[in-house]
Design a protein around this motif. Sequence first.
Motif, PDB file in Angstrom:
ATOM      1  N   VAL A 104      44.309  47.455  50.750  1.00  0.00           N
ATOM      2  CA  VAL A 104      43.748  48.273  49.687  1.00  0.00           C
ATOM      3  C   VAL A 104      42.270  47.918  49.548  1.00  0.00           C
ATOM      4  N   ILE A 105      41.426  48.949  49.507  1.00  0.00           N
ATOM      5  CA  ILE A 105      40.009  48.769  49.224  1.00  0.00           C
ATOM      6  C   ILE A 105      39.835  49.039  47.736  1.00  0.00           C
ATOM      7  N   ALA A 106      39.576  47.983  46.967  1.00  0.00           N
ATOM      8  CA  ALA A 106      39.476  48.100  45.518  1.00  0.00           C
ATOM      9  C   ALA A 106      38.012  48.284  45.135  1.00  0.00           C
ATOM     10  N   VAL A 107      37.593  49.544  45.102  1.00  0.00           N
ATOM     11  CA  VAL A 107      36.219  49.853  44.712  1.00  0.00           C
ATOM     12  C   VAL A 107      35.993  49.430  43.260  1.00  0.00           C
ATOM     13  N   ARG A 108      37.037  49.540  42.460  1.00  0.00           N
ATOM     14  CA  ARG A 108      37.041  48.989  41.112  1.00  0.00           C
ATOM     15  C   ARG A 108      38.186  47.984  41.020  1.00  0.00           C
ATOM     16  N   PRO A 109      38.092  47.010  40.112  1.00  0.00           N
ATOM     17  CA  PRO A 109      39.115  45.955  40.061  1.00  0.00           C
ATOM     18  C   PRO A 109      40.516  46.519  39.846  1.00  0.00           C
ATOM     19  N   LEU A 110      41.465  46.015  40.606  1.00  0.00           N
ATOM     20  CA  LEU A 110      42.850  46.431  40.452  1.00  0.00           C
ATOM     21  C   LEU A 110      43.375  45.966  39.094  1.00  0.00           C
ATOM     22  N   PRO A 111      44.082  46.830  38.382  1.00  0.00           N
ATOM     23  CA  PRO A 111      44.588  46.438  37.056  1.00  0.00           C
ATOM     24  C   PRO A 111      45.859  45.618  37.123  1.00  0.00           C
ATOM     25  N   VAL A 112      46.424  45.497  38.309  1.00  0.00           N
ATOM     26  CA  VAL A 112      47.685  44.781  38.470  1.00  0.00           C
ATOM     27  C   VAL A 112      47.686  44.140  39.855  1.00  0.00           C
ATOM     28  N   ALA A 113      48.318  42.999  39.974  1.00  0.00           N
ATOM     29  CA  ALA A 113      48.396  42.315  41.261  1.00  0.00           C
ATOM     30  C   ALA A 113      49.393  43.042  42.172  1.00  0.00           C
ATOM     31  N   LEU A 114      48.969  43.331  43.389  1.00  0.00           N
ATOM     32  CA  LEU A 114      49.841  43.944  44.383  1.00  0.00           C
ATOM     33  C   LEU A 114      50.203  42.886  45.412  1.00  0.00           C
ATOM     34  N   THR A 115      51.481  42.757  45.711  1.00  0.00           N
ATOM     35  CA  THR A 115      51.950  41.713  46.626  1.00  0.00           C
ATOM     36  C   THR A 115      52.024  42.249  48.052  1.00  0.00           C
ATOM     37  N   ASP A 116      51.947  41.326  49.007  1.00  0.00           N
ATOM     38  CA  ASP A 116      52.108  41.634  50.436  1.00  0.00           C
ATOM     39  C   ASP A 116      51.122  42.694  50.909  1.00  0.00           C
ATOM     40  N   ILE A 117      49.864  42.564  50.503  1.00  0.00           N
ATOM     41  CA  ILE A 117      48.844  43.522  50.921  1.00  0.00           C
ATOM     42  C   ILE A 117      47.482  42.828  50.895  1.00  0.00           C
ATOM     43  N   GLN A 118      46.664  43.104  51.915  1.00  0.00           N
ATOM     44  CA  GLN A 118      45.305  42.585  51.929  1.00  0.00           C
ATOM     45  C   GLN A 118      44.453  43.391  50.944  1.00  0.00           C
ATOM     46  N   VAL A 119      43.471  42.730  50.354  1.00  0.00           N
ATOM     47  CA  VAL A 119      42.598  43.389  49.392  1.00  0.00           C
ATOM     48  C   VAL A 119      41.136  43.163  49.776  1.00  0.00           C
ATOM     49  N   ILE A 120      40.380  44.236  49.855  1.00  0.00           N
ATOM     50  CA  ILE A 120      38.923  44.164  49.938  1.00  0.00           C
ATOM     51  C   ILE A 120      38.408  44.548  48.560  1.00  0.00           C
ATOM     52  N   ASP A 121      37.842  43.570  47.841  1.00  0.00           N
ATOM     53  CA  ASP A 121      37.404  43.855  46.482  1.00  0.00           C
ATOM     54  C   ASP A 121      35.935  44.266  46.453  1.00  0.00           C
ATOM     55  N   GLN A 122      35.391  44.424  45.261  1.00  0.00           N
ATOM     56  CA  GLN A 122      34.025  44.914  45.108  1.00  0.00           C
ATOM     57  C   GLN A 122      33.011  44.010  45.789  1.00  0.00           C
ATOM     58  N   ASP A 123      33.161  42.703  45.612  1.00  0.00           N
ATOM     59  CA  ASP A 123      32.222  41.766  46.227  1.00  0.00           C
ATOM     60  C   ASP A 123      32.310  41.814  47.752  1.00  0.00           C
ATOM     61  N   ASP A 124      33.533  41.877  48.265  1.00  0.00           N
ATOM     62  CA  ASP A 124      33.712  41.990  49.720  1.00  0.00           C
ATOM     63  C   ASP A 124      33.047  43.258  50.238  1.00  0.00           C
ATOM     64  N   LEU A 125      33.266  44.341  49.513  1.00  0.00           N
ATOM     65  CA  LEU A 125      32.744  45.637  49.933  1.00  0.00           C
ATOM     66  C   LEU A 125      31.221  45.603  50.004  1.00  0.00           C
ATOM     67  N   MET A 126      30.593  45.020  49.010  1.00  0.00           N
ATOM     68  CA  MET A 126      29.134  44.933  48.994  1.00  0.00           C
ATOM     69  C   MET A 126      28.626  44.103  50.170  1.00  0.00           C
ATOM     70  N   ALA A 127      29.288  42.983  50.419  1.00  0.00           N
ATOM     71  CA  ALA A 127      28.857  42.111  51.519  1.00  0.00           C
ATOM     72  C   ALA A 127      29.049  42.786  52.874  1.00  0.00           C
ATOM     73  N   LEU A 128      30.171  43.463  53.052  1.00  0.00           N
ATOM     74  CA  LEU A 128      30.472  44.085  54.343  1.00  0.00           C
ATOM     75  C   LEU A 128      29.516  45.231  54.661  1.00  0.00           C
ATOM     76  N   THR A 129      29.133  45.999  53.637  1.00  0.00           N
ATOM     77  CA  THR A 129      28.250  47.138  53.886  1.00  0.00           C
ATOM     78  C   THR A 129      26.794  46.718  54.043  1.00  0.00           C
ATOM     79  N   GLU A 130      26.516  45.417  53.871  1.00  0.00           N
ATOM     80  CA  GLU A 130      25.166  44.908  54.103  1.00  0.00           C
ATOM     81  C   GLU A 130      25.039  44.230  55.464  1.00  0.00           C
ATOM     82  N   GLN A 131      26.160  44.010  56.147  1.00  0.00           N
ATOM     83  CA  GLN A 131      26.123  43.378  57.461  1.00  0.00           C
ATOM     84  C   GLN A 131      25.658  44.365  58.521  1.00  0.00           C
ATOM     85  N   GLU A 132      24.846  43.881  59.458  1.00  0.00           N
ATOM     86  CA  GLU A 132      24.362  44.732  60.539  1.00  0.00           C
ATOM     87  C   GLU A 132      25.449  44.898  61.601  1.00  0.00           C
ATOM     88  N   LEU A 133      25.532  46.100  62.164  1.00  0.00           N
ATOM     89  CA  LEU A 133      26.474  46.346  63.256  1.00  0.00           C
ATOM     90  C   LEU A 133      25.980  45.646  64.516  1.00  0.00           C
TER      91      LEU A 133
END
Length: 506
Positions: A104-133
């Motif tokens: 799940v790509i959580a552009v906004r914080p998830l309101p509930v914990a989801l089990t057995d799933i990877q999460v890309i949160d807001q901070d991850d998203l910001m960091a990843l979109t700043e990395q050079e290809l």
Amino acid sequence: MIKNVITAFDKVSQKHPNKFAYDYLGEQHTYHELRVNADRLAAHLLSLNLPKHAPIMVYGGQTFEMVVAFLAAVKAGHAYIPVDDHSSNDRLKMIQEVAQPPLVIAVRPLPVALTDIQVIDQDDLMALTEQELTAPLPSEQYVSDDDNFYIIFTSGTTGKPKGVQISARNLESFVNWQLADFYFPKHANVLAQAPYSFDLSVMGLYPTLVTGGTLKVLPREITDNFKALFATLPTMDLNIWISTPSLIEICLLVADFDSEHYPDLVTFLFCGEELSHKTAATLKKRFPKSRLYNTYGPTETTVAVTGVEITPALLERYDRLPIGYVKSDTQIWVDGAAAVGQQGEIIISGPSVSKGYLNLPEKTAAVFQQKSGWPSYASGDIGFFNDAGLLFYRGRMDFQIKFNGYRIELEELNFFLKQQKIVDQGAIVPRYNQGHKVTQLVALVVPAAGDPEDQQALTAAIKANLAKDIMPYMMPQRFVYRSELPLSANGKVDIKALIQEVNASD
């Protein structure tokens, strides 16, 4: 003709890198930003080695980052599941249960914990979109042909939502039809008002991105506040308006919503609910030179499959407006109609018809079949063709309704209402106006504790319980308390009788 929506977007972004693709109340982002951020996120998704074609859930509102996530998912070979941040916790969990997404790509914080799933949160998203290809993104990984492009979850009849699978081929059929049959100029400023969990949003999203236009976002917090809405609209410089009829009816309450004050607003596209003659006539009077289109289509057929321009001649001829002519690559027939003008169920077949519901084979088999090489969908809508080939809508065969453009299963609402311990019997039914449009949801309730001393407190309690399970637009506006409700022959609450009662003349 668009052969691949993603590569068409790539070409536009390379040709017009500095043009604005997204404008969220003045926060603007260029085509270059959108493509580069999507490519960087897609490269990371590819590095995760997710199961092939497994869908990715994207949670958030109507922000730029949501579209970045959508494009990244399909560029990495995965369909995306848009989930609105106004969704209840239970709905979020049920979508995960049905779809089984690995991420799940959580552009906004998830309101509930989801089990057995990877999460890309807001901070991850910001960091990843700043990395050079480190290398160009391989286009052969893109979603294509019959691969799922997106999956939108609609209401279900037993409390469990259904995920409608829309393929790249389905989307291309729709986009090409819209660009060919409607006045959709290049580089237009296009209203983006519908949340991404509502397929009406697709009517603006991809036709805009493949024609170099700008998506002008009107988020929910603005449309829910009339003062803010009427202050914001004049600043948007819109060329194309896309919404349900309900929103335009609000705008028509203001006298200066007309061509004099919006001279560049040249196209109106409506879908999601029935467009009344009164609304269309008023709008045509206010914008006499603009083109006004009425369209129709279930989510299962990719947004819309019929359309017609509402002209003065058509308004003069029909009191209840047609929903359009069938798009050229599609077949529609009226099951049970032996002649022109006879009503029956609308059946739709063609390249924009979904392959079915995700991981729900029995529900898929109930309404989808193969016809002449294409899937066909039994819509449950009642309609007829006239001798001019125009299709007319006349209601639902079941208890599914459209309210403010959203499709709602009454059975789903009643399922959750009846789960409450404080409710002995209950039913939520629609109230219609003279234009056959749902104007109110009415809850008729027999309280478990008998006649309530404080109806206001009981209503608040029922609403609070419902809010855990349903979307805000599904909440009843009126509660009526009874000592008993009518029963059908099989001992169940007689919904049809209650609908008739609620809509009886006062």
